[in-house]
Design a protein around this motif. Structure first.
Motif, short mmCIF file in Angstrom:
data_model
loop_
_atom_site.label_atom_id
_atom_site.label_comp_id
_atom_site.label_asym_id
_atom_site.label_seq_id
_atom_site.Cartn_x
_atom_site.Cartn_y
_atom_site.Cartn_z
N ASP A 21 39.66 48.21 32.76
CA ASP A 21 38.77 47.25 32.75
C ASP A 21 39.51 45.79 33.33
N GLU A 22 40.67 45.81 32.66
CA GLU A 22 41.56 44.59 33.22
C GLU A 22 41.78 44.60 34.57
N VAL A 23 42.16 45.82 35.03
CA VAL A 23 42.29 45.95 36.62
C VAL A 23 41.15 45.34 37.49
N ASN A 24 40.08 45.88 37.13
CA ASN A 24 38.96 45.35 37.77
C ASN A 24 38.35 44.09 37.54
N ASP A 25 38.69 43.58 36.22
CA ASP A 25 38.20 42.35 35.89
C ASP A 25 38.84 41.15 36.81
N TRP A 26 40.30 41.28 36.58
CA TRP A 26 41.28 40.30 37.07
C TRP A 26 42.68 40.87 37.65
N GLY A 27 43.05 42.28 37.48
CA GLY A 27 44.20 42.67 37.89
C GLY A 27 44.43 42.59 39.57
N VAL A 28 43.45 43.32 40.21
CA VAL A 28 43.39 43.36 41.60
C VAL A 28 43.41 41.85 42.16
N ALA A 29 42.76 40.89 41.56
CA ALA A 29 42.48 39.78 41.94
C ALA A 29 44.01 38.77 41.81
N THR A 30 44.71 39.11 40.69
CA THR A 30 45.94 38.63 40.49
C THR A 30 46.94 39.25 41.61
N LEU A 31 46.81 40.34 41.99
CA LEU A 31 47.71 41.06 43.23
C LEU A 31 47.37 40.31 44.45
N GLU A 32 46.09 40.14 44.61
CA GLU A 32 45.78 39.30 46.06
C GLU A 32 46.48 37.93 45.89
N ARG A 33 46.40 37.54 44.89
CA ARG A 33 47.07 35.99 44.74
C ARG A 33 48.67 36.25 45.13
N ALA A 34 49.37 37.02 44.77
CA ALA A 34 50.58 37.50 44.98
C ALA A 34 50.97 37.86 46.37
#
Length: 342
Positions: free
Chosen positions: A187-200
């Motif tokens: 759930d966290e991956v899809n809510d914000w995990g991939v988004a934080t990876l994109e920020r990185a």
């Protein structure tokens, strides 16, 4: 012409016994001060030479200068107290004593950039550098400051982006973010995990990768795998979001795993680092075993997007076993290259 099916490792390689205790994660250094710094560089040179000798195409530092793939980066940040320890559950699998986030996190200076520059000076081959991903970083800490996994992940993503931009400037060709936590916290991956990876990865021009596996061949991980049933479908939860992301390469575990190979179809269009070497046992694969894994993967990924790789890092393995596995990876990839007429 660029080589087809370029081989690489997922991350760590065993350290020499004169640098740290062999076959152990978080192994303490055997030297200190200037001697330790010299020894780390010698180990990095040796690791590079062993990769080259085995025929690995995209080389790395073998993580020779770091004790652990996550904590060594965290050690260099402000806002984290390593003396103040708490016991936390790592990826819902095992307990570990970890440092505490006590204030705003920041990166006062580069962490791996000098090492990357040194590796770049030693070879003309493409080089790959691994960094911990934001979600896996927060899973290896106790947070008494932000009190929000998401908020801390965004903070770490910004610091990782600073490091990644400097690694790119130092000549790194592929920057890989290790996110084993993506196989647990769906759930966290899809809510914000991939988004934080994109920020990185924001603003990077070099290739970017995310490595998602079932962990080193340590008991806590092999015990966990026994609970996952006859099919490991965890990738099904995260691949659709990654397929829509701007990450260039997805690195996954395949050989001797119960991962249905057709899940690769969910990231169609991405380059795929297919794990064709099992890091959870001491047996050395035959070239034909590696080739068989790659042939199966080619049903779901185009040949020009297939990057043969290891399932995970090999730090806990004996050095001779790791050398044998690297040679097998190269030999298996060469068999399939010939079959493709490359």
């Amino acid at each position: 012409m660029k080589k087809r099916l370029p081989t690489s490792t997922a991350g760590s390689l065993p350290k020499p016994a004169w640098l740290a205790e062999p076959e152990k994660l978080w192994s303490p250094w055997k030297l200190q001060g200037a001697e330790l710094e010299d020894a780390k560089r010698d180990a990095l040179r040796l690791s590079l030479q062993e990769q080259q000798h085995a025929g690995i195409d995209i080389v790395s530092d073998g993580e020779q200068t770091r004790q652990h793939f996550v904590t060594t980066f965290i050690e260099h940040l402000d806002g984290v107290d390593f003396a103040k320890r708490e016991t936390v559950r790592i990826r819902n699998r095992y307990d570990a004593s970890v440092p505490t986030v006590v204030g705003a996190v920041s990166r006062p200076k580069p962490v791996f950039v000098d090492d990357a520059r040194f590796l770049r000076s030693q070879t003309d081959q493409p080089i790959k550098w691994a960094l911990p991903g934001p979600m896996t970083m927060i899973d290896t800490l106790y947070d008494s400051h932000y009190k929000s996994r998401e908020k801390l992940a965004w903070e770490f993503a910004t610091l990782l982006n600073q490091e990644a931009r400097e690694l790119e400037a130092a000549g790194v060709d592929i920057i890989q973010f290790d996110e084993p936590a993506f196989n647990v916290f769906f759930d966290e991956v899809n809510d914000w995990g991939v988004a934080t990876l994109e920020r990185a990865i924001e603003g990077l021009k070099c290739e970017t990768a995310v490595h998602i596996c079932y962990g080193y061949g340590i008991k806590a991980n092999t015990d966990w795998k026994k609970t996952l049933g006859s099919e490991w479908r965890q990738y099904e939860e995260t691949f659709p979001r990654l397929q829509a992301s701007s990450i260039d390469i997805v690195s996954l575990e395949c050989h001797n795993a119960r991962v249905p190979m057709d899940l690769i179809e969910l990231i169609r269009g991405k380059k795929v680092m297919v794990g064709a070497i099992d890091v959870a046992n001491h047996g050395v694969e035959s070239a034909e075993e590696v080739a068989a894994t790659l042939r199966r993967a080619l049903q779901f990924v185009e040949a020009d997007k297939l990057y043969p790789c290891t399932n995970c890092g090999m730090a806990p393995l004996p050095r001779d076993v790791a050398r044998g596995k690297l040679a097998a990876l190269s030999a298996g990839a060469e068999i399939v290259r010939r079959e493709l007429g490359a």
